[in-house]
Design a protein around this motif. Structure first.
Motif, PDB file in Angstrom:
ATOM      1  N   ASP A 268      39.767  23.983 -44.401  1.00  0.00           N
ATOM      2  CA  ASP A 268      39.263  22.940 -45.804  1.00  0.00           C
ATOM      3  C   ASP A 268      38.396  21.762 -45.476  1.00  0.00           C
ATOM      4  O   ASP A 268      38.014  21.645 -45.777  1.00  0.00           O
ATOM      5  CB  ASP A 268      41.170  21.894 -46.239  1.00  0.00           C
ATOM      6  CG  ASP A 268      40.516  20.446 -46.961  1.00  0.00           C
ATOM      7  OD1 ASP A 268      40.654  21.375 -48.398  1.00  0.00           O
ATOM      8  OD2 ASP A 268      41.058  19.903 -46.694  1.00  0.00           O
ATOM      9  N   TRP A 269      38.751  21.222 -44.307  1.00  0.00           N
ATOM     10  CA  TRP A 269      37.700  19.994 -44.067  1.00  0.00           C
ATOM     11  C   TRP A 269      36.339  20.704 -43.666  1.00  0.00           C
ATOM     12  O   TRP A 269      35.181  20.481 -43.835  1.00  0.00           O
ATOM     13  CB  TRP A 269      38.769  19.719 -42.608  1.00  0.00           C
ATOM     14  CG  TRP A 269      37.603  18.286 -41.586  1.00  0.00           C
ATOM     15  CD1 TRP A 269      36.958  17.368 -42.581  1.00  0.00           C
ATOM     16  CD2 TRP A 269      37.782  17.923 -41.126  1.00  0.00           C
ATOM     17  NE1 TRP A 269      36.617  16.420 -41.997  1.00  0.00           N
ATOM     18  CE2 TRP A 269      37.239  16.293 -40.691  1.00  0.00           C
ATOM     19  CE3 TRP A 269      38.714  17.907 -39.461  1.00  0.00           C
ATOM     20  CZ2 TRP A 269      36.901  15.350 -40.046  1.00  0.00           C
ATOM     21  CZ3 TRP A 269      37.787  17.280 -38.346  1.00  0.00           C
ATOM     22  CH2 TRP A 269      37.481  15.950 -38.299  1.00  0.00           C
ATOM     23  N   PRO A 270      36.164  21.617 -42.978  1.00  0.00           N
ATOM     24  CA  PRO A 270      34.769  22.518 -42.693  1.00  0.00           C
ATOM     25  C   PRO A 270      34.239  23.050 -43.887  1.00  0.00           C
ATOM     26  O   PRO A 270      33.161  22.575 -44.379  1.00  0.00           O
ATOM     27  CB  PRO A 270      34.958  23.563 -41.391  1.00  0.00           C
ATOM     28  CG  PRO A 270      36.137  23.860 -41.481  1.00  0.00           C
ATOM     29  CD  PRO A 270      36.855  22.693 -41.951  1.00  0.00           C
ATOM     30  N   MET A 271      35.418  23.151 -44.876  1.00  0.00           N
ATOM     31  CA  MET A 271      34.528  23.463 -45.674  1.00  0.00           C
ATOM     32  C   MET A 271      34.087  22.512 -46.653  1.00  0.00           C
ATOM     33  O   MET A 271      33.020  22.505 -47.525  1.00  0.00           O
ATOM     34  CB  MET A 271      35.218  24.385 -46.932  1.00  0.00           C
ATOM     35  CG  MET A 271      35.932  24.535 -48.630  1.00  0.00           C
ATOM     36  SD  MET A 271      36.253  23.187 -49.734  1.00  0.00           S
ATOM     37  CE  MET A 271      37.635  23.362 -50.171  1.00  0.00           C
ATOM     38  N   ARG A 272      35.240  21.445 -46.550  1.00  0.00           N
ATOM     39  CA  ARG A 272      33.890  19.916 -47.496  1.00  0.00           C
ATOM     40  C   ARG A 272      32.735  19.827 -46.604  1.00  0.00           C
ATOM     41  O   ARG A 272      32.323  18.948 -47.475  1.00  0.00           O
ATOM     42  CB  ARG A 272      35.429  18.842 -47.169  1.00  0.00           C
ATOM     43  CG  ARG A 272      36.424  18.853 -48.898  1.00  0.00           C
ATOM     44  CD  ARG A 272      37.406  18.367 -48.340  1.00  0.00           C
ATOM     45  NE  ARG A 272      38.553  18.036 -48.042  1.00  0.00           N
ATOM     46  CZ  ARG A 272      39.439  16.890 -47.090  1.00  0.00           C
ATOM     47  NH1 ARG A 272      39.018  15.561 -47.378  1.00  0.00           N
ATOM     48  NH2 ARG A 272      41.006  16.913 -46.962  1.00  0.00           N
ATOM     49  N   TRP A 273      32.508  19.927 -45.414  1.00  0.00           N
ATOM     50  CA  TRP A 273      31.719  19.513 -45.571  1.00  0.00           C
ATOM     51  C   TRP A 273      30.585  19.862 -45.500  1.00  0.00           C
ATOM     52  O   TRP A 273      29.225  19.748 -46.218  1.00  0.00           O
ATOM     53  CB  TRP A 273      31.843  19.773 -43.682  1.00  0.00           C
ATOM     54  CG  TRP A 273      32.562  19.179 -42.954  1.00  0.00           C
ATOM     55  CD1 TRP A 273      33.013  17.432 -42.555  1.00  0.00           C
ATOM     56  CD2 TRP A 273      32.695  19.891 -40.831  1.00  0.00           C
ATOM     57  NE1 TRP A 273      33.749  17.227 -42.023  1.00  0.00           N
ATOM     58  CE2 TRP A 273      33.965  17.992 -40.923  1.00  0.00           C
ATOM     59  CE3 TRP A 273      32.888  20.278 -40.395  1.00  0.00           C
ATOM     60  CZ2 TRP A 273      34.593  18.162 -39.115  1.00  0.00           C
ATOM     61  CZ3 TRP A 273      33.537  20.446 -39.203  1.00  0.00           C
ATOM     62  CH2 TRP A 273      33.994  19.365 -39.419  1.00  0.00           C
ATOM     63  N   ALA A 274      30.892  20.981 -45.863  1.00  0.00           N
ATOM     64  CA  ALA A 274      29.576  22.671 -46.459  1.00  0.00           C
ATOM     65  C   ALA A 274      29.256  21.987 -48.151  1.00  0.00           C
ATOM     66  O   ALA A 274      28.928  21.813 -48.474  1.00  0.00           O
ATOM     67  CB  ALA A 274      30.085  24.024 -46.491  1.00  0.00           C
ATOM     68  N   TYR A 275      30.702  21.883 -48.966  1.00  0.00           N
ATOM     69  CA  TYR A 275      30.510  21.306 -49.911  1.00  0.00           C
ATOM     70  C   TYR A 275      29.755  20.460 -50.335  1.00  0.00           C
ATOM     71  O   TYR A 275      28.979  20.117 -51.360  1.00  0.00           O
ATOM     72  CB  TYR A 275      31.968  22.014 -50.081  1.00  0.00           C
ATOM     73  CG  TYR A 275      31.700  21.165 -52.460  1.00  0.00           C
ATOM     74  CD1 TYR A 275      31.527  22.776 -53.147  1.00  0.00           C
ATOM     75  CD2 TYR A 275      32.231  20.270 -51.994  1.00  0.00           C
ATOM     76  CE1 TYR A 275      31.864  22.621 -54.225  1.00  0.00           C
ATOM     77  CE2 TYR A 275      32.092  19.752 -53.634  1.00  0.00           C
ATOM     78  CZ  TYR A 275      31.919  21.175 -54.937  1.00  0.00           C
ATOM     79  OH  TYR A 275      31.928  20.630 -56.427  1.00  0.00           O
ATOM     80  N   GLU A 276      30.020  19.190 -49.759  1.00  0.00           N
ATOM     81  CA  GLU A 276      29.359  18.406 -49.633  1.00  0.00           C
ATOM     82  C   GLU A 276      28.219  18.057 -48.878  1.00  0.00           C
ATOM     83  O   GLU A 276      27.631  17.017 -48.928  1.00  0.00           O
ATOM     84  CB  GLU A 276      30.469  16.784 -49.357  1.00  0.00           C
ATOM     85  CG  GLU A 276      31.648  16.903 -50.147  1.00  0.00           C
ATOM     86  CD  GLU A 276      31.792  16.789 -51.285  1.00  0.00           C
ATOM     87  OE1 GLU A 276      30.737  16.128 -51.858  1.00  0.00           O
ATOM     88  OE2 GLU A 276      33.175  16.538 -52.211  1.00  0.00           O
ATOM     89  N   GLY A 277      27.417  18.872 -48.187  1.00  0.00           N
ATOM     90  CA  GLY A 277      26.703  18.048 -47.102  1.00  0.00           C
ATOM     91  C   GLY A 277      26.661  17.324 -46.231  1.00  0.00           C
ATOM     92  O   GLY A 277      25.716  16.446 -46.242  1.00  0.00           O
ATOM     93  N   VAL A 278      28.136  16.973 -45.805  1.00  0.00           N
ATOM     94  CA  VAL A 278      27.794  15.586 -44.814  1.00  0.00           C
ATOM     95  C   VAL A 278      27.201  16.035 -43.265  1.00  0.00           C
ATOM     96  O   VAL A 278      27.307  17.020 -43.152  1.00  0.00           O
ATOM     97  CB  VAL A 278      29.857  15.373 -44.280  1.00  0.00           C
ATOM     98  CG1 VAL A 278      29.815  14.395 -43.318  1.00  0.00           C
ATOM     99  CG2 VAL A 278      30.111  15.087 -46.086  1.00  0.00           C
ATOM    100  N   VAL A 279      26.861  14.683 -42.832  1.00  0.00           N
ATOM    101  CA  VAL A 279      25.852  15.002 -41.997  1.00  0.00           C
ATOM    102  C   VAL A 279      26.139  13.998 -41.161  1.00  0.00           C
ATOM    103  O   VAL A 279      26.038  14.603 -39.811  1.00  0.00           O
ATOM    104  CB  VAL A 279      24.303  14.296 -43.007  1.00  0.00           C
ATOM    105  CG1 VAL A 279      23.563  14.357 -41.609  1.00  0.00           C
ATOM    106  CG2 VAL A 279      23.606  15.284 -43.376  1.00  0.00           C
TER     107      VAL A 279
END
Length: 580
Positions: A268-279
Motif C-alpha cells: 500500500d505505501w509504495p503504491m501511494r508514493w507512485a500514485y501521488e508522485g511523492v518526492v
C-alpha cells in the motif's frame, strides 16, 4: 514584525533539504508542484512523536513556498487500517470496544460522548485543530474514501496481477533473522502491524496463505473484520474468493467492482508514493531496519508501480521530560493539543525546527518549560538586535510564522516563569493578576491582561494542570510569630533592611536588586557589588536570607522567585507577614 514570507538563509537542515527536494522534483516531474507527504493513523491519540512526521515535511514545504515554488503537503490519514486494540486510558471506552478489533478505524464507534461519527474522525479532529493553530497547511487524504470509492482500483488490480513479483521481493526478507528491537519511536502509522494481528497465521501476515500470496486483504462482508483469507483469484475475470476466520462468512466477488478491502501495508505505501508522485517523506527510525516497510517499499515502488521512492530522513523519537518514549497505542501520552494548552505555537514549532530530524529531543511538561521559555525569549532578543547565529535565526523565523505570514503572538511577552508564578499565587484571579503585572514595570505598566495573552493563559494552564497540588504556592494568612520571635539580631536586621527599602524598590527590577542586596549590605559591601567582588560566603548568606523569607511568606524553603512573590503578596501584606 514584518510578515515572514522570505526565504531563510541556507544555513539549517530545512534549507538543505529544500534544495534537494526542489532539485529532485524538477528531475522527476519538471514544472509540476512539489509533493511532500506525511502519514498518520488515527488509531488513538495522535501524540507529539507523530507530530514530527508532519513537522519535518511541513518545514521543508514551507521553505519551498517561501522560494516561490508551488508545493503540496499531503497528509494521508490511514483511517482504513484495522482497529488493532483498545488504547489504554482513552476516556469513553471500555472492554466492549474489543469487539471491533479487525474492523476499519472508520467503522469503529467514537469514544462515548464524542461528537464525531467514528473512532478515526474523533482522533483526527484533535490533530487537525492543533495543526491549524500551528499554521500547518496540508491536503488531507482519507484512505477510507480512497479505497471505498475505487480510486485505487487500477493499482489494486495491477498489484494482484503482479503478486508473484511482489512475493519474490518479500521473500528476500522472510528467511532473514528479525532485527533486534531498537530503542526509539514506533512507526507513526502503526499500520506496519495491521496484518500481524489478523488471523494469527503468521508472524507478519503479508498476504501469504495456502492458496498462495495475495497482496490484498478484504474486509469481511459478514462481520466487517479483516480476519479473512483469500482462497482464489482469477486474473482474467478478477473474481476473488475469500473466507473469514471470525464468522465463517465466505463469498466470491469481482475485484474490478469490489471496494471493501485494501492492499497490505508493505504494498500500500509504495503504491501511494507512485500514485501521488511523492518526492519527500520522512519515516521513523524503525523503518531503517532490514525488511522494513521503507526498505521493501523502495523495491516495490519501482519494479511494480513504476514510481520512485521518496527522499527523506529517518527521524528520531520525541520524548517528554521524565518519560521514555511514546506509543500511540498507549493512553495518556501527550498530544499536540496538550502541548498547546501550556505553550504558544511558536515555542512548539521551534522545538521541532531547531533540531535535525535524526536528533532526539524532549518536550517539557515539567519545570523545564520555564527554562525553554527563557531560552526562547533570549533568542528573540538576539534576533531583534541582529546577534543571533544564522541557523538560530532561521529556526526562529520558521517558528514565528510561515510563508503565509506570522502566527498570532503575545503583544508583551513577559517571562513565562513570572506569569506562572503570578498565576500560581493569585489562583487565576484577574484583578489581582492585573495589579501584580501592572507593578512589574512601573515605567510602562500593562493596563489589560490582553497584552500578555495568550502566554498568560498558557502559563496559568501549566500551573493548574502540570504542577502538583503540594507544590502550589499558598501565602500565609498570619505572620509566623514563633519564627519571628526566634530570630537573632542578624535575622531581624535583614528583615528591617528589606522593609525599609520596599517603597523605593517596588518593581520587579527594584525588588530583585533589594533582596539580593540585603545580605551584601549586612556583610559591609555595596548593594551594587558584583559576584566577582564578593566572597563566597555571601552566596550562603543570600540562600539563608531567601529561605527565611520563604518560610515567613509561604511556609516552605522555596517558592516562586522572591521579587515576583513580594509583588504578588502586596506591600501591605508583606509588611504584616514580616512582622512590622
Amino acid at each position: 514584525m514584518p510578515i515572514v514570507a522570505q526565504s531563510t538563509e541556507t544555513t539549517d537542515w530545512v534549507s538543505r533539504f529544500a534544495d534537494e527536494v526542489i532539485e529532485e522534483s524538477e528531475r522527476r516531474a519538471p514544472g509540476k508542484p512539489v509533493v511532500v507527504a506525511s502519514g498518520l493513523s488515527p488509531s488513538g491519540p495522535i501524540h507529539l512523536g507523530n507530530l514530527r512526521e508532519v513537522m519535518t515535511p511541513h518545514l521543508v514545504a514551507d521553505e519551498i513556498r517561501r522560494r516561490g515554488h508551488e508545493v503540496r503537503h499531503l497528509i494521508s490519514w490511514d483511517d482504513y487500517d484495522r482497529y488493532r486494540k483498545v488504547p489504554n486510558g482513552v476516556p469513553g471506552t471500555d472492554a466492549s470496544w474489543a469487539e471491533h478489533i479487525g474492523r476499519p478505524l472508520t467503522s469503529v464507534p467514537a469514544p462515548a460522548g464524542s461528537p464525531y461519527p467514528n473512532w478515526a474522525e474523533h482522533f483526527k479532529a484533535a490533530m487537525v485543530d492543533a495543526l491549524a493553530e500551528m499554521g500547518v497547511a496540508f491536503d488531507g487524504i482519507s484512505q477510507t474514501e480512497q479505497y471505498t470509492s475505487g480510486v485505487y482500483r487500477e493499482q489494486v488490480l495491477h498489484a494482484m496481477k503482479h503478486r508473484g513479483d511482489i512475493d519474490a521481493i518479500l521473500d528476500q526478507y522472510r528467511t532473514k533473522k528479525a532485527p533486534a528491537k531498537k530503542q526509539g519511536q514506533k512507526p507513526v502509522d502503526e499500520a506496519e502491524l495491521e496484518a500481524a494481528e489478523g488471523s494469527g497465521a503468521a508472524a507478519e501476515d503479508d498476504g501469504t496463505g495456502s492458496a498462495g500470496y495475495f497482496p490484498y486483504k478484504p474486509y469481511c462482508g459478514g462481520c466487517g473484520k479483516d480476519l479473512t483469507t483469500v482462497t482464489a483469484y482469477d486474473d482474467d475475470t478478477t473474481e476473488l474468493a475469500y473466507t473469514c476466520a471470525e464468522c465463517a462468512f465466505s463469498e466470491t466477488v469481482r475485484l474490478s467492482e469490489f471496494n471493501r478491502g485494501k492492499l497490505v501495508w508493505k504494498v500500500d505505501w509504495p503504491m501511494r508514493w507512485a500514485y501521488e508522485g511523492v518526492v519527500f517523506e520522512p519515516s521513523g527510525v524503525d523503518h531503517s531496519s532490514p525488511g522494513s516497510s521503507f526498505q521493501v517499499g523502495g523495491q516495490i515502488v519501482g519494479s511494480i508501480f513504476g514510481g520512485k521512492q521518496p527522499i527523506g530522513p529517518m527521524y528520531a523519537f520525541v520524548g517528554i521530560s521524565g518519560m521514555a518514549k511514546m506509543s500511540s497505542s498507549k493512553g495518556g501520552v501527550p498530544t499536540p493539543g496538550d502541548a498547546l494548552k501550556i505553550m504558544e505555537p511558536q515555542l512548539l514549532r521551534w522545538l521541532y525546527a531547531r533540531r535535525r530530524p535524526n536528533q532526539s529531543f524532549k518536550i517539557a511538561f515539567d519545570q523545564e518549560i520555564q527554562r525553554l521559555y527563557d531560552e526562547w525569549d533570549k533568542l528573540e532578543g538576539k534576533v531583534a538586535d541582529g546577534s543571533a547565529l544564522p541557523a538560530d535565526a532561521a529556526a526562529h523565523a520558521r517558528a514565528v510564522g510561515t510563508a503565509a505570514g506570522e502566527l498570532p503572538r503575545t503583544p508583551r511577552p513577559m517571562a513565562y516563569r513570572t506569569l506562572a508564578s503570578v498565576a500560581d499565587i493569585t489562583a487565576g484571579a484577574e484583578d489581582q493578576t492585573l495589579r501584580i503585572l501592572g507593578e512589574l514595570d512601573p515605567a510602562a505598566p500593562i493596563t489589560s491582561l490582553d497584552e500578555v495573552r495568550p502566554r498568560l493563559d498558557r502559563a496559568e494552564a501549566w500551573i493548574n494542570t502540570q504542577v502538583p497540588a503540594d507544590q502550589r504556592t499558598v501565602v500565609r494568612d498570619e505572620a509566623d510569630a514563633e519564627l519571628l520571635k526566634s530570630l537573632d539580631d542578624q535575622g531581624r536586621a535583614s528583615l528591617r533592611l528589606l522593609l525599609d527599602g520596599l517603597d523605593a524598590h517596588w518593581s520587579l527590577d527594584g525588588l530583585t536588586h533589594l533582596v539580593y542586596g540585603v545580605p551584601k549590605v549586612q556583610a559591609g559591601f555595596s548593594a551594587d557589588a558584583t559576584p566577582k567582588e564578593l566572597p563566597a560566603e555571601i552566596k550562603v548568606a543570600q540562600r539563608t536570607f531567601f529561605a527565611l523569607l520563604y518560610h515567613l511568606l509561604v511556609g516552605r524553603d522555596t517558592g516562586p522567585r522572591l521579587p515576583t512573590l513580594l509583588l504578588a503578596v502586596g506591600q501591605e501584606r508583606v509588611r504584616k507577614l514580616l512582622g512590622e
